[in-house]
Design an enzyme around this catalytic site. Structure first.
Site, PDB file in Angstrom:
ATOM      1  N   THR A 195     -69.126  64.334  18.699  1.00 14.84           N
ATOM      2  CA  THR A 195     -70.459  64.054  18.158  1.00 14.84           C
ATOM      3  C   THR A 195     -71.271  65.319  17.902  1.00 14.84           C
ATOM      4  OG1 THR A 195     -70.539  61.899  19.201  1.00 14.84           O
ATOM      5  CG2 THR A 195     -72.655  62.893  18.700  1.00 14.84           C
ATOM      6  N   ASP A 250     -66.186  61.196  24.592  1.00 15.20           N
ATOM      7  CA  ASP A 250     -65.472  59.989  25.022  1.00 15.20           C
ATOM      8  C   ASP A 250     -64.266  60.301  25.901  1.00 15.20           C
ATOM      9  OD1 ASP A 250     -67.260  58.291  23.861  1.00 15.20           O
ATOM     10  OD2 ASP A 250     -66.114  57.981  22.028  1.00 15.20           O
TER      11      ASP A 250
HETATM   12  N1  ASP Z   1     -66.842  59.397  19.759  1.00 19.09           N
HETATM   13  C1  ASP Z   1     -67.366  60.707  20.062  1.00 19.09           C
HETATM   14  C2  ASP Z   1     -66.201  61.559  20.531  1.00 19.09           C
HETATM   15  O1  ASP Z   1     -65.768  61.434  21.621  1.00 19.09           O
HETATM   16  C3  ASP Z   1     -68.397  60.589  21.109  1.00 19.09           C
HETATM   17  C4  ASP Z   1     -69.085  61.877  21.504  1.00 19.09           C
HETATM   18  O2  ASP Z   1     -68.649  62.974  21.216  1.00 19.09           O
HETATM   19  O3  ASP Z   1     -70.120  61.765  22.193  1.00 19.09           O
HETATM   20  O4  ASP Z   1     -65.711  62.365  19.782  1.00 19.09           O
END
Ligand code: ASP
Length: 352
Positions: free
Chosen positions: A21, A102
């Site tokens: 993210t 994640d």
């Molecule tokens: N879905 C994202 C990831 O893990 C969530 C994040 O980075 O907060 O890449």
């Protein structure tokens, strides 16, 4: 000035961008990993107050050619990242890995086993919001990671997030929305931000415990990435047939069982028979508790004796992430079954 301190002040840190993210941008399909991370990081850090900006160490950026949402990571990505760090770490006083939140704790745990004895900081961070989002936690987290990564007294894989520094192999993602997203349920913080400063608690670090000499283990995780290890959480009413479907898969080499409380399972002879059979076939089986706090003591209750008799190893108070990545790591190496069992029960990198 020690050699390390000299290096810390004379060479830039290495920041490795893997995705997540922190670097994401909007698309028609929702957030996707963005590009041009170096310029975007420079902009975001440049917007910090002057006294914080001047405390930032120099860094250079390595961008993975195909940044991912970390939900797509597999043991292959863990291996690739460890390989990059192993190859480049000597040229930098510390490494910062930018990663999706994640599966960040899985990657950090795996790095700890692959980079055993690492003699400088490897700090993994990410963010709950992209760099450019209003009120984003990204710049704060990167700042914290950079400042811990230049501290030569930190000599292990750690996670900097939400003002805290956690041992990588003890951490879990704990919140899906809050900026304070990571917790270390069974080990104290390695450090934290107090006021503006990152404060390290060296007595809690591996350097004072068991770091030893660098002895990186970088086995090929490829074969294990093809369904070699499974994570099986019990629920009331689980059947032997369901567990057998996992454990009898010929590709399966090991499994992590998430059992009740202090180490208990249903006293179901058929279920225990399936577990014992897999164990007898040389599959590496370990158990942790479904409770996030505290460890297990297999055999304390009669309801846990079956696990003992089936040869299931206690993962004690390890996180699921630490236990499963340890199974992958041990199974990827050319070790005898007995030696794998012995190492699983041994504290290798402060994971238990
Ligand atoms: N879905 C994202 C990831 O893990 C969530 C994040 O980075 O907060 O890449």
């Amino acid at each position: 000035m020690t050699q390390d301190t000299a290096l810390a002040t004379s060479r830039p840190l290495l920041v490795i961008y893997t995705g997540g993210t922190l670097g994401m941008v909007e698309s028609d399909a929702g957030l996707v990993p963005g590009v041009d991370i170096e310029a975007r990081l420079t902009r975001a850090l440049g917007a910090l107050p002057a006294e914080r900006r001047t405390a930032l160490p120099d860094f250079e950026v390595l961008t993975f050619p195909d940044p991912i949402d970390s939900s797509a990571a597999t043991p292959r990505e863990w291996q690739r990242l460890a390989g990059e760090i192993a190859q480049r770490h000597r040229n930098h006083p510390g490494i910062v890995v930018l990663h999706g939140t994640d599966t960040l704790a899985w990657t950090a745990s795996s790095l700890a086993y692959q980079l055993q004895g690492v003699d400088r900081p490897v700090v993994v961070t990410g963010a709950m919001q992209p760099l450019e989002a209003e009120g984003s936690d990204a710049a704060d987290n990167v700042e914290l990671a950079l400042r811990f990564a230049v501290n030569p007294a930190l000599q292990e894989v750690a996670i900097a997030f939400g003002g805290k520094l956690l041992r990588g192999v003890r951490a879990r993602k704990w919140q899906s929305r809050d900026a304070d997203a990571f917790a270390s349920p069974n080990y104290p913080l390695l450090g934290e931000r107090i006021g503006m400063d990152p404060i390290l608690y060296p007595e809690r670090g591996l350097v004072r415990q068991q770091r030893g000499a660098p002895r990186f283990e970088l086995p090929d995780y490829g074969p294990l990435a093809e369904g070699g290890v499974a994570r099986i959480a019990l629920w009331p009413g689980i059947t032997a047939r369901q567990v057998a479907a996992w454990l009898q898969d010929p590709a399966l080499k090991g499994a992590l069982l998430e059992v009740w409380g202090g180490g208990n399972v249903p006293e179901d002879p058929e279920l225990l028979g399936v577990i014992a059979e897999a164990s007898g076939q040389g599959k590496l089986l370990a158990a942790i508790s479904q409770c996030p706090h505290g460890g297990i003591d297999i055999g304390h209750y009669a309801a846990g004796q079956g696990l003992n008799e089936a040869g299931v190893l206690s993962a004690d108070d390890m996180t699921p992430e630490a236990a499963l990545t340890k199974l992958v790591h041990l199974l990827a190496q050319p070790l005898a079954h007995g030696e794998r069992r012995r190492r699983f029960l041994t504290r290798l990198v402060g994971e238990r």
